[in-house]
Design an enzyme around this catalytic site. Structure first.
Site, PDB file in Angstrom:
ATOM      1  N   SER A 198     -20.934  20.101 -18.228  1.00 32.69           N
ATOM      2  CA  SER A 198     -19.858  19.460 -17.461  1.00 32.69           C
ATOM      3  C   SER A 198     -20.465  18.728 -16.278  1.00 32.69           C
ATOM      4  O   SER A 198     -21.111  19.351 -15.439  1.00 32.69           O
ATOM      5  CB  SER A 198     -18.889  20.501 -16.906  1.00 32.69           C
ATOM      6  OG  SER A 198     -18.289  21.223 -17.932  1.00 32.69           O
ATOM      7  N   ARG A 214     -17.158  27.743  -9.602  1.00 34.71           N
ATOM      8  CA  ARG A 214     -18.426  26.992  -9.592  1.00 34.71           C
ATOM      9  C   ARG A 214     -19.054  26.926  -8.190  1.00 34.71           C
ATOM     10  O   ARG A 214     -19.644  25.911  -7.804  1.00 34.71           O
ATOM     11  CB  ARG A 214     -18.219  25.557 -10.102  1.00 34.71           C
ATOM     12  CG  ARG A 214     -17.841  25.469 -11.559  1.00 34.71           C
ATOM     13  CD  ARG A 214     -18.941  26.027 -12.458  1.00 34.71           C
ATOM     14  NE  ARG A 214     -18.751  25.597 -13.833  1.00 34.71           N
ATOM     15  CZ  ARG A 214     -17.974  26.221 -14.721  1.00 34.71           C
ATOM     16  NH1 ARG A 214     -17.344  27.334 -14.390  1.00 34.71           N
ATOM     17  NH2 ARG A 214     -17.872  25.743 -15.952  1.00 34.71           N
ATOM     18  N   GLU A 243     -20.236  18.447 -10.542  1.00 35.29           N
ATOM     19  CA  GLU A 243     -20.731  19.830 -10.630  1.00 35.29           C
ATOM     20  C   GLU A 243     -22.261  19.790 -10.629  1.00 35.29           C
ATOM     21  O   GLU A 243     -22.935  20.667 -10.090  1.00 35.29           O
ATOM     22  CB  GLU A 243     -20.212  20.463 -11.927  1.00 35.29           C
ATOM     23  CG  GLU A 243     -20.750  21.857 -12.163  1.00 35.29           C
ATOM     24  CD  GLU A 243     -20.294  22.463 -13.484  1.00 35.29           C
ATOM     25  OE1 GLU A 243     -19.109  22.367 -13.825  1.00 35.29           O
ATOM     26  OE2 GLU A 243     -21.154  23.042 -14.166  1.00 35.29           O
TER      27      GLU A 243
HETATM   28  N1  EPU Z   1      -9.678  17.834 -22.684  1.00 36.87           N
HETATM   29  C1  EPU Z   1      -9.337  16.566 -23.120  1.00 36.87           C
HETATM   30  N2  EPU Z   1     -10.352  15.681 -23.365  1.00 36.87           N
HETATM   31  C2  EPU Z   1     -11.665  16.003 -23.191  1.00 36.87           C
HETATM   32  C3  EPU Z   1     -11.984  17.294 -22.742  1.00 36.87           C
HETATM   33  C4  EPU Z   1     -10.987  18.207 -22.496  1.00 36.87           C
HETATM   34  O1  EPU Z   1      -8.173  16.243 -23.282  1.00 36.87           O
HETATM   35  O2  EPU Z   1     -12.511  15.141 -23.457  1.00 36.87           O
HETATM   36  C5  EPU Z   1      -8.599  18.812 -22.466  1.00 36.87           C
HETATM   37  C6  EPU Z   1      -8.620  19.924 -23.522  1.00 36.87           C
HETATM   38  O3  EPU Z   1      -7.887  19.565 -24.660  1.00 36.87           O
HETATM   39  C7  EPU Z   1      -7.972  21.084 -22.780  1.00 36.87           C
HETATM   40  C8  EPU Z   1      -8.433  20.870 -21.332  1.00 36.87           C
HETATM   41  O4  EPU Z   1      -8.821  19.492 -21.226  1.00 36.87           O
HETATM   42  O5  EPU Z   1      -6.568  20.989 -22.809  1.00 36.87           O
HETATM   43  C9  EPU Z   1      -9.605  21.767 -20.952  1.00 36.87           C
HETATM   44  O6  EPU Z   1     -10.688  21.524 -21.846  1.00 36.87           O
HETATM   45  P1  EPU Z   1     -11.730  22.671 -22.287  1.00 36.87           P
HETATM   46  O7  EPU Z   1     -10.978  23.916 -22.635  1.00 36.87           O
HETATM   47  O8  EPU Z   1     -12.644  22.087 -23.269  1.00 36.87           O
HETATM   48  O9  EPU Z   1     -12.495  23.062 -20.975  1.00 36.87           O
HETATM   49  P2  EPU Z   1     -12.949  22.211 -19.723  1.00 36.87           P
HETATM   50  O10 EPU Z   1     -12.011  22.489 -18.590  1.00 36.87           O
HETATM   51  O11 EPU Z   1     -13.133  20.799 -20.125  1.00 36.87           O
HETATM   52  C10 EPU Z   1     -14.409  24.130 -18.749  1.00 36.87           C
HETATM   53  C11 EPU Z   1     -15.780  24.275 -18.176  1.00 36.87           C
HETATM   54  C12 EPU Z   1     -16.830  24.350 -19.289  1.00 36.87           C
HETATM   55  C13 EPU Z   1     -16.487  25.536 -20.175  1.00 36.87           C
HETATM   56  C14 EPU Z   1     -15.076  25.365 -20.726  1.00 36.87           C
HETATM   57  C15 EPU Z   1     -14.609  26.567 -21.536  1.00 36.87           C
HETATM   58  C16 EPU Z   1     -15.743  23.184 -16.013  1.00 36.87           C
HETATM   59  C17 EPU Z   1     -16.189  22.029 -15.196  1.00 36.87           C
HETATM   60  N3  EPU Z   1     -16.094  23.157 -17.290  1.00 36.87           N
HETATM   61  O12 EPU Z   1     -14.367  22.858 -19.401  1.00 36.87           O
HETATM   62  O13 EPU Z   1     -18.088  24.578 -18.677  1.00 36.87           O
HETATM   63  O14 EPU Z   1     -17.407  25.673 -21.243  1.00 36.87           O
HETATM   64  O15 EPU Z   1     -14.136  25.219 -19.618  1.00 36.87           O
HETATM   65  O16 EPU Z   1     -14.299  27.618 -20.692  1.00 36.87           O
HETATM   66  O17 EPU Z   1     -15.117  24.097 -15.473  1.00 36.87           O
HETATM   67  C18 EPU Z   1     -20.099  23.556 -17.917  1.00 36.87           C
HETATM   68  O18 EPU Z   1     -19.787  23.945 -16.796  1.00 36.87           O
HETATM   69  O19 EPU Z   1     -21.172  22.904 -18.148  1.00 36.87           O
HETATM   70  C19 EPU Z   1     -19.175  23.799 -19.014  1.00 36.87           C
HETATM   71  C20 EPU Z   1     -19.380  23.310 -20.221  1.00 36.87           C
END
Ligand code: EPU
Length: 343
Positions: A229, A160, A325
């Protein structure tokens, strides 16, 4: 050049925050960018589609919304080369590529925003980052009043982040992004939601699945105003991670090549008891705790206050500092998220 005075930006930011821009310009050519460079604005902000921007005050600085359009495609034996202008919509560009059988960015479908904003924060999702396919970026430098090309290496892409968010921030405008897509394509389906796709997997299949996953988890900004995010996933040292893991064995984690460990901010926020939290017009999304929502007519400061609360609760429970972010824009221009909303 198209311009407006005392212009409401409510429709120009996905948080749907009401704020007034004293001046907003829509340059479409290098001549118009040169005209703007000669105005030497003390405070200005370059706005794309406003999907990663929080207007914190009732007034914004001068806004420049580059409005270059167009897509050009060439190829050789090994690769496709696609030049996309900054104001093209990102998701439309992903669809354009997949429909032309140009593969690589299908995992980045449905990310809100413009093509010109994508390299700034090196947008990423489902195992792919935009920097993986960028050949170079054309950037108009206000002080030199000339276009400068930044090669992929010079863009300094990381999680990012890029040179456009750091050293070059507030000093110019991305006009075009040049992509290089090798014709030999490897599907990236390591992310848990994609690994279930039955072989043989096509880029179309991946794009459709990504769209479905995003629609299930992430609120549509047209229905519930948000900026995706809100926080970055935090990086911690291995020692800090080990201590946390002992206490929270179920905590998701992503080891990095430099020895640090990336944690899931959404998980931390959920464990801090804030998933679905709502106060006044603002809240934390009930399906993805990384997303903050403006449910009605929140002010920028209401979102700032909620963000501080989330940071404090996560700090209290895990001793981990969440970094925004989303970019915080006050009347004086962009500020570090830590320096607004005090008191
Ligand atoms: N999780 C929770 N609770 C929540 C959200 C997530 O427990 O409310 C856990 C999930 O179960 C999983 C882990 O956290 O074990 C990661 O969650 P997820 O795979 O949904 O991805 P993320 O790390 O929350 C990132 C990006 C997203 C992107 C997704 C998919 C960042 C800041 N965000 O989210 O990007 O779509 O991975 O690759 O890196 C964005 O930047 O606007 C965005 C949506």
């Amino acid at each position: 050049m198209k311009k407006h005075l005392q212009f409401s930006v409510k429709a120009l930011n996905s948080f749907n925050i009401q704020a007034i821009a004293p001046k907003i310009f829509f340059p479409t050519s290098l001549v118009e960018l040169t005209e703007l460079a000669n105005k030497h604005f003390t405070h200005f902000y370059v706005l794309g589609e406003g999907s990663n921007t929080l207007f914190c005050d009732e007034k914004t600085p001068v806004l420049i919304k580059p409005s270059f359009k167009g897509i050009e495609l060439t190829e050789d034996n090994d690769s496709f080369y696609v030049k996309v202008a900054c104001a093209e919509n990102w998701h439309d560009f992903v669809e354009y590529c997949v429909n032309k059988k140009i593969y690589g960015i299908e995992n980045l479908a449905l990310i809100p925003g413009s093509a010109g904003a994508a390299p700034v924060q090196n947008v990423g999702a489902y195992g792919v980052e935009v920097g993986d396919f960028i050949d170079k970026v054309s950037w108009f430098d206000f002080s030199q009043q000339a276009l400068v090309n930044y090669s992929n290496a010079q863009c300094k892409f990381s999680y990012r982040d890029s040179i456009f968010k750091q050293k070059l921030n507030g000093r110019g405008v991305i006009t075009h992004v040049y992509f290089k897509f090798p014709k030999i394509w490897h599907p990236i389906i390591s992310y848990q939601g994609l690994s279930c796709l039955p072989p043989p997997v096509s880029a179309q299949d991946i794009m459709q699945k990504v769209i479905q996953l995003r629609q299930e988890k992430l609120p549509d900004p047209k229905v519930l105003a948000n900026a995706g995010s809100f926080f970055k996933n935090p990086m911690v040292t291995n020692a800090c991670f080990k201590a946390l893991q002992q206490k929270y064995p179920a905590m998701p984690f992503y080891p990095q090549s430099n020895g640090n460990v990336k944690l899931a901010a959404g998980w931390l926020i959920e464990q801090a008891g804030l998933k679905g939290f709502k106060e006044g017009d603002v809240g934390v999304h009930e399906k993805q705790a990384l997303v903050l929502i403006n449910y009605a007519d929140a002010l920028g400061q209401d979102i700032v206050k909620l963000a501080k609360h989330v940071q404090q609760q996560v700090m209290k429970q895990f001793n981990v500092q969440l970094q925004a972010e989303v970019r915080f824009i006050t009347q004086q221009g962009e500020v570090d998220s830590a320096s607004v909303g005090k008191g």
